[in-house]
Scaffold this motif. Structure first.
Motif, PDB file in Angstrom:
ATOM      1  N   ILE A  88      74.838  68.418 123.693  1.00 52.04           N
ATOM      2  CA  ILE A  88      74.689  69.385 122.607  1.00 52.04           C
ATOM      3  C   ILE A  88      74.629  68.667 121.265  1.00 52.04           C
ATOM      4  CG2 ILE A  88      75.782  71.323 121.423  1.00 52.04           C
ATOM      5  CD1 ILE A  88      76.946  72.165 124.098  1.00 52.04           C
ATOM      6  N   ALA A  89      75.479  67.645 121.087  1.00 53.14           N
ATOM      7  CA  ALA A  89      75.478  66.875 119.844  1.00 53.14           C
ATOM      8  C   ALA A  89      74.134  66.188 119.642  1.00 53.14           C
ATOM      9  CB  ALA A  89      76.603  65.848 119.868  1.00 53.14           C
ATOM     10  N   GLN A  90      73.576  65.652 120.720  1.00 50.43           N
ATOM     11  CA  GLN A  90      72.281  64.978 120.616  1.00 50.43           C
ATOM     12  C   GLN A  90      71.183  65.963 120.230  1.00 50.43           C
ATOM     13  OE1 GLN A  90      71.406  62.403 123.903  1.00 50.43           O
ATOM     14  NE2 GLN A  90      69.202  62.414 123.533  1.00 50.43           N
ATOM     15  N   ILE A  91      71.221  67.163 120.793  1.00 51.59           N
ATOM     16  CA  ILE A  91      70.218  68.178 120.461  1.00 51.59           C
ATOM     17  C   ILE A  91      70.321  68.578 118.992  1.00 51.59           C
ATOM     18  CG2 ILE A  91      69.519  70.564 120.876  1.00 51.59           C
ATOM     19  CD1 ILE A  91      70.300  70.145 123.822  1.00 51.59           C
ATOM     20  N   ILE A  92      71.559  68.769 118.516  1.00 53.90           N
ATOM     21  CA  ILE A  92      71.758  69.164 117.121  1.00 53.90           C
ATOM     22  C   ILE A  92      71.274  68.063 116.171  1.00 53.90           C
ATOM     23  CG2 ILE A  92      73.501  69.692 115.373  1.00 53.90           C
ATOM     24  CD1 ILE A  92      75.120  71.053 117.579  1.00 53.90           C
ATOM     25  N   ILE A  93      71.578  66.806 116.509  1.00 57.42           N
ATOM     26  CA  ILE A  93      71.184  65.682 115.663  1.00 57.42           C
ATOM     27  C   ILE A  93      69.667  65.565 115.585  1.00 57.42           C
ATOM     28  CG2 ILE A  93      71.180  63.159 115.511  1.00 57.42           C
ATOM     29  CD1 ILE A  93      74.048  63.238 116.614  1.00 57.42           C
ATOM     30  N   GLU A  94      68.983  65.781 116.719  1.00 60.61           N
ATOM     31  CA  GLU A  94      67.535  65.597 116.766  1.00 60.61           C
ATOM     32  C   GLU A  94      66.756  66.882 116.464  1.00 60.61           C
ATOM     33  OE1 GLU A  94      66.554  63.832 120.494  1.00 60.61           O
ATOM     34  OE2 GLU A  94      67.495  61.910 120.003  1.00 60.61           O
ATOM     35  N   LEU A  95      67.453  67.969 116.219  1.00 63.79           N
ATOM     36  CA  LEU A  95      66.780  69.240 115.933  1.00 63.79           C
ATOM     37  C   LEU A  95      65.831  69.167 114.742  1.00 63.79           C
ATOM     38  CD1 LEU A  95      66.483  72.248 116.661  1.00 63.79           C
ATOM     39  CD2 LEU A  95      68.439  72.717 115.159  1.00 63.79           C
ATOM     40  N   PRO A  96      66.204  68.473 113.645  1.00 61.92           N
ATOM     41  CA  PRO A  96      65.268  68.401 112.510  1.00 61.92           C
ATOM     42  C   PRO A  96      63.925  67.759 112.839  1.00 61.92           C
ATOM     43  CG  PRO A  96      67.476  67.779 111.807  1.00 61.92           C
ATOM     44  CD  PRO A  96      67.523  67.903 113.290  1.00 61.92           C
ATOM     45  N   LEU A  97      63.848  66.985 113.935  1.00 67.05           N
ATOM     46  CA  LEU A  97      62.583  66.360 114.302  1.00 67.05           C
ATOM     47  C   LEU A  97      61.511  67.385 114.643  1.00 67.05           C
ATOM     48  CD1 LEU A  97      63.844  63.403 116.543  1.00 67.05           C
ATOM     49  CD2 LEU A  97      62.895  63.244 114.241  1.00 67.05           C
ATOM     50  N   SER A  98      61.942  68.552 115.117  1.00 64.11           N
ATOM     51  CA  SER A  98      60.986  69.576 115.539  1.00 64.11           C
ATOM     52  C   SER A  98      60.865  70.718 114.538  1.00 64.11           C
ATOM     53  CB  SER A  98      61.401  70.150 116.908  1.00 64.11           C
ATOM     54  OG  SER A  98      62.690  70.745 116.834  1.00 64.11           O
ATOM     55  N   MET A  99      61.494  70.575 113.376  1.00 68.04           N
ATOM     56  CA  MET A  99      61.466  71.634 112.370  1.00 68.04           C
ATOM     57  C   MET A  99      60.534  71.246 111.221  1.00 68.04           C
ATOM     58  SD  MET A  99      65.511  72.659 112.118  1.00 68.04           S
ATOM     59  CE  MET A  99      65.182  73.851 110.814  1.00 68.04           C
ATOM     60  N   PRO A 100      59.799  72.208 110.671  1.00 71.35           N
ATOM     61  CA  PRO A 100      58.986  71.916 109.474  1.00 71.35           C
ATOM     62  C   PRO A 100      59.867  71.488 108.308  1.00 71.35           C
ATOM     63  CG  PRO A 100      58.374  74.023 110.457  1.00 71.35           C
ATOM     64  CD  PRO A 100      59.634  73.592 111.139  1.00 71.35           C
ATOM     65  N   TYR A 101      59.376  70.544 107.519  1.00 74.03           N
ATOM     66  CA  TYR A 101      60.182  70.018 106.423  1.00 74.03           C
ATOM     67  C   TYR A 101      60.480  71.081 105.370  1.00 74.03           C
ATOM     68  CZ  TYR A 101      59.125  65.454 108.430  1.00 74.03           C
ATOM     69  OH  TYR A 101      59.023  64.383 109.274  1.00 74.03           O
ATOM     70  N   LEU A 102      59.571  72.026 105.199  1.00 72.46           N
ATOM     71  CA  LEU A 102      59.836  73.107 104.251  1.00 72.46           C
ATOM     72  C   LEU A 102      61.039  73.938 104.684  1.00 72.46           C
ATOM     73  CD1 LEU A 102      56.238  74.349 103.344  1.00 72.46           C
ATOM     74  CD2 LEU A 102      57.878  73.236 101.826  1.00 72.46           C
ATOM     75  N   VAL A 103      61.165  74.143 105.997  1.00 73.02           N
ATOM     76  CA  VAL A 103      62.307  74.898 106.516  1.00 73.02           C
ATOM     77  C   VAL A 103      63.600  74.117 106.313  1.00 73.02           C
ATOM     78  CG1 VAL A 103      63.327  75.915 108.585  1.00 73.02           C
ATOM     79  CG2 VAL A 103      60.867  76.105 108.195  1.00 73.02           C
ATOM     80  N   LEU A 104      63.552  72.796 106.550  1.00 74.76           N
ATOM     81  CA  LEU A 104      64.730  71.968 106.302  1.00 74.76           C
ATOM     82  C   LEU A 104      65.122  72.015 104.830  1.00 74.76           C
ATOM     83  CD1 LEU A 104      63.905  68.794 108.440  1.00 74.76           C
ATOM     84  CD2 LEU A 104      65.638  70.511 108.920  1.00 74.76           C
ATOM     85  N   GLY A 105      64.125  71.933 103.952  1.00 74.26           N
ATOM     86  CA  GLY A 105      64.411  72.022 102.528  1.00 74.26           C
ATOM     87  C   GLY A 105      65.012  73.359 102.136  1.00 74.26           C
ATOM     88  N   LEU A 106      64.503  74.431 102.757  1.00 74.62           N
ATOM     89  CA  LEU A 106      65.044  75.765 102.472  1.00 74.62           C
ATOM     90  C   LEU A 106      66.495  75.869 102.928  1.00 74.62           C
ATOM     91  CD1 LEU A 106      64.652  78.684 101.548  1.00 74.62           C
ATOM     92  CD2 LEU A 106      63.745  79.208 103.828  1.00 74.62           C
ATOM     93  N   CYS A 107      66.799  75.294 104.099  1.00 79.21           N
ATOM     94  CA  CYS A 107      68.183  75.302 104.594  1.00 79.21           C
ATOM     95  C   CYS A 107      69.103  74.559 103.633  1.00 79.21           C
ATOM     96  CB  CYS A 107      68.248  74.667 105.978  1.00 79.21           C
ATOM     97  SG  CYS A 107      67.421  75.614 107.280  1.00 79.21           S
ATOM     98  N   LEU A 108      68.655  73.399 103.157  1.00 79.12           N
ATOM     99  CA  LEU A 108      69.459  72.646 102.192  1.00 79.12           C
ATOM    100  C   LEU A 108      69.649  73.433 100.901  1.00 79.12           C
ATOM    101  CD1 LEU A 108      68.063  69.001 102.543  1.00 79.12           C
ATOM    102  CD2 LEU A 108      70.352  69.787 103.120  1.00 79.12           C
ATOM    103  N   LEU A 109      68.583  74.083 100.456  1.00 78.19           N
ATOM    104  CA  LEU A 109      68.665  74.864  99.228  1.00 78.19           C
ATOM    105  C   LEU A 109      69.673  76.002  99.369  1.00 78.19           C
ATOM    106  CD1 LEU A 109      67.526  75.344  96.383  1.00 78.19           C
ATOM    107  CD2 LEU A 109      65.764  76.793  97.431  1.00 78.19           C
ATOM    108  N   LEU A 110      69.670  76.664 100.513  1.00 82.13           N
ATOM    109  CA  LEU A 110      70.624  77.757 100.751  1.00 82.13           C
ATOM    110  C   LEU A 110      72.058  77.237 100.809  1.00 82.13           C
ATOM    111  CD1 LEU A 110      68.661  79.845 103.420  1.00 82.13           C
ATOM    112  CD2 LEU A 110      68.998  80.391 101.000  1.00 82.13           C
ATOM    113  N   ILE A 111      72.239  76.067 101.474  1.00 86.66           N
ATOM    114  CA  ILE A 111      73.583  75.505 101.602  1.00 86.66           C
ATOM    115  C   ILE A 111      74.147  75.123 100.235  1.00 86.66           C
ATOM    116  CG2 ILE A 111      74.892  73.523 102.460  1.00 86.66           C
ATOM    117  CD1 ILE A 111      73.087  73.592 104.947  1.00 86.66           C
ATOM    118  N   PHE A 112      73.345  74.417  99.448  1.00 93.52           N
ATOM    119  CA  PHE A 112      73.853  73.908  98.184  1.00 93.52           C
ATOM    120  C   PHE A 112      73.730  74.920  97.048  1.00 93.52           C
ATOM    121  CE2 PHE A 112      73.071  69.948 100.519  1.00 93.52           C
ATOM    122  CZ  PHE A 112      74.305  69.339 100.344  1.00 93.52           C
TER     123      PHE A 112
END
Length: 205
Positions: A20-44
């Protein structure tokens, strides 16, 4: 600093919920960068982010946001590369060293890391050159402000938006040159790894 111990733990360690830890760590590899940026924006932009801002650690529309975006986007890629390098090493050498009394730390420092040195250096170069071209997540978190949160891709974007084709091409050429040098360096390191692997096979035979 983050990728090497994480990759070593995933290849040599045994702990609960490892898959499960490996899946969570590698999850961003399959996500669009815009979505990752949006997640960071929401968190911070949440109460947590506001608390960090009050303590002096600004992320949104700040240079620190570029660092956070680069870590989230490129760290999984770095971990994957180093994990592959560790997995390809012959564990018999570590087992023998352990039988001779070497601790896990000693085995890592004197055997595993030196054998994977070229692969780790190659991964650092590739991830660094790849990070120079990251745009989507960085744009979502820090925007594109001249001389403040302006990266090379953001410079291309801003110059194209203002019609300055020459400046945009200059930034693009810089990225291309860095990419070429990075690929050349990593190909040389991979060639050395291949030669070392062949010598090791001859030794074991």
């Amino acid at each position: 600093m983050l990728a090497v111990p994480t990759a070593y733990s995933l290849t040599r360690g045994s702990f609960p919920f490892k898959k499960i830890a490996q899946i969570i760590i590698e999850l961003p590899l399959s996500m669009p960068y815009l979505v990752l940026g949006l997640c960071l924006l929401l968190i911070f932009s949440s109460e947590f982010g506001k608390a960090l801002r009050d303590m002096g650690f600004r992320v949104v529309f700040d240079k620190n946001g570029i660092i956070m975006a680069q870590i989230i986007v490129n760290l999984p890629y770095m971990i994957r590369l180093i994990k592959t390098a560790f997995a390809e090493l012959d564990e018999r050498l570590e087992i023998i060293a352990g039988m001779l009394g070497a601790s896990r730390w000693q085995r890592f420092v004197t055997i595993t890391l030196p054998l994977a040195r070229n692969a780790v250096i190659s991964a650092v170069i590739l991830v660094w050159s790849r990070g120079l071209g990251e745009f989507g997540a960085t744009l979502m978190v820090v925007g594109a402000t001249r001389m403040k949160t302006e990266t090379l891709p953001a410079s291309i974007y801003l110059n194209m938006a203002t019609g300055d084709i020459g400046a945009a091409m200059a930034s693009a050429i810089i990225i291309l040159l860095i990419s070429f040098v990075s690929l050349f360096a990593t190909s040389r390191l991979e060639r050395k790894n291949l030669q070392a692997s062949r010598m090791k096979d001859v030794y074991w035979q």
